[in-house]
Design an enzyme around this catalytic site. Structure first.
Site, PDB file in Angstrom:
ATOM      1  CG  ASP A 209      -0.324   0.025   2.546  1.00  0.00           C
ATOM      2  OD1 ASP A 209       0.747   0.662   2.675  1.00  0.00           O
ATOM      3  OD2 ASP A 209      -0.870  -0.545   3.501  1.00  0.00           O
ATOM      4  CE  LYS A 231      -7.775  -0.886   0.254  1.00  0.00           C
ATOM      5  NZ  LYS A 231      -9.015  -1.281   0.911  1.00  0.00           N
ATOM      6  CG  MET A 346      -6.740   6.685   8.411  1.00  0.00           C
ATOM      7  SD  MET A 346      -7.488   5.118   7.893  1.00  0.00           S
ATOM      8  CE  MET A 346      -8.138   4.536   9.468  1.00  0.00           C
TER       9      MET A 346
END
Length: 416
Positions: A209, A231, A346
């Site tokens: 990732d 992502k 996040m």
């Protein structure tokens, strides 16, 4: 008569390096160029998500088209990262006319420079050339890395396990395909665990990732299949179901697959979903924990998540869903009542809503807050503020993901 290459360490800081191609090879090579401080110009019609993230972050320049001779104006080095031999030959011909060294991924014999197998230990960089044989170079490189990685043990000095020994372990055989979920750590390539790095050197396929330290990809064997499963927050992504299928399909075909994930596979990394998908298909899985950014990023910024007399608990929460969303599983009102440290991953997009919700449910607006962008890396940025002002300060400072938000008195615990 074949002449030996002349070994040389290039000091590329501030110097233009042109990379032609935006696929897996470029994804592996660009991080080392950026780490060297090079002014990278990427020429390619399309990019992998990982490369696009670096462009969006302002780390390199991208020209979205095919190569043109003027792209080499002012260049010191060119890396041809495409598999079209005709197009690659045209680039190296222009480089030769201008006396610019050229690395070619498609044909080492036609290149004027080779990329060595590299291992890095702090300020020490070891580069190995295997006489044009990448496997020989990688084997020697791995042996050197094992020697450099010796650690003091209670009964003396013990080297880390070498690859030939590791192959005899239950998780190291290659009779059947298997998957390893490996945590790559928070960003510094040296923070991957010894076991995680060892399995990475054995992989046939690496599914990575965007939060994976790029220099780890630069150390992969040339024949390793690299799958970019980046992502990008609020941008292009590869569906989790597709990632699961890639792991299963490659393993059922007999490959050893390493799913390399930033941080820890089980801390908002969806590692559990990948393990279940593999288990359902009968694919054996090894899980290697990683250093999570929820603790490491604050620590790198001088912020302990707990501190005697300041905080006796810390809570890690995902902020990718807004507090008022019906899909949110977080009880923000309960978090507002805690006295300890709150670590939000996040959460930049929803930071204004998160801080407003915490304040509305009783957390003091003057609670110290900090944001650590790209913690433990050379691009680390730290912003210190208060709960009521941190969202606006993040916008003013143009901080971007990946970033860790810390709320609590620990933000100033080590000051002065």
């Amino acid at each position: 008569m074949t002449s030996n290459p002349y070994p040389l360490g290039l000091r590329l800081a501030g110097r233009r390096v042109v990379v032609v191609g935006g696929g897996a090879v470029a994804t592996r090579r660009v991080p080392a160029l950026l780490d060297a401080g090079a002014d990278v110009l990427l020429v390619a019609p399309e990019l992998t998500p990982a490369l696009r993230a670096r462009v969006d972050a302002g780390r390199l320049h991208w020209v979205p088209r095919r190569f043109a001779p003027e792209d080499l104006d002012g260049a010191w080095l060119v890396q041809v990262a495409i598999d079209d031999p005709i197009a690659a030959a045209s680039v190296s011909a222009v480089a030769a006319e201008r006396r610019i060294f050229c690395v070619r991924a498609d044909d080492r014999t036609a290149a004027t420079a080779w990329t060595p197998a590299v291992t890095r230990h702090g300020p020490v960089t070891v580069a190995v050339l295997g006489g044009g044989d990448p496997r020989r170079a990688m084997t020697v490189r791995d042996a050197i890395r094992d020697l450099l990685a010796v650690r003091l043990a209670s009964d003396g000095i013990a080297p880390t396990q070498s690859r030939p020994d590791a192959a005899t372990e239950p998780t190291g055989g290659r009779q059947t395909g298997r998957v390893a979920l490996v945590g790559a750590g928070p960003g510094d390539p040296e923070l991957i665990t010894v076991r995680g790095w060892r399995l990475l050197t054995e992989a046939d396929v690496v599914v990575a990732d965007r939060l994976v330290p790029g220099l780890l990809l630069d150390e992969l064997r040339p024949d390793v299949e690299l799958v970019d499963a980046s992502k990008i927050p609020y941008g292009p992504s590869r569906a989790q179901e597709e990632i699961n299928q890639i792991l299963v399909d490659r393993a059922l075909a007999g490959a050893f697959v390493v799913r390399l994930k930033g941080g820890d596979p089980y801390v908002f990394g969806r590692g559990g979903e990948e393990l279940l998908a593999c288990a359902e298909a009968g694919v054996p899985v090894t899980v290697v924990p990683g250093v999570t950014s929820s603790i490491a990023a604050p620590a790198a910024a001088g912020i302990p998540v707990t501190h005697r007399g300041v905080a006796h608990e810390f809570t890690v929460v995902s902020g990718h869903v807004a507090p008022d969303s019906p899909t949110s599983l977080v009880r923000w009102e309960a978090l507002a009542g805690l006295r300890g440290t709150l670590v939000i991953l996040m959460g930049l997009k929803n930071l204004a809503a998160i801080t407003a919700t915490l304040i509305a449910h009783g957390r003091s607006p003057q609670t110290p807050a900090a944001v650590v962008q790209e913690g433990t890396t050379g691009a680390q940025r730290v912003l210190r503020s208060t709960l009521d002002a941190v969202a606006a300060d993040v916008l003013a400072a143009d901080l971007r993901p990946p970033a860790v938000v810390v709320v609590g008195d620990v933000v100033g615990a080590l000051d002065g």
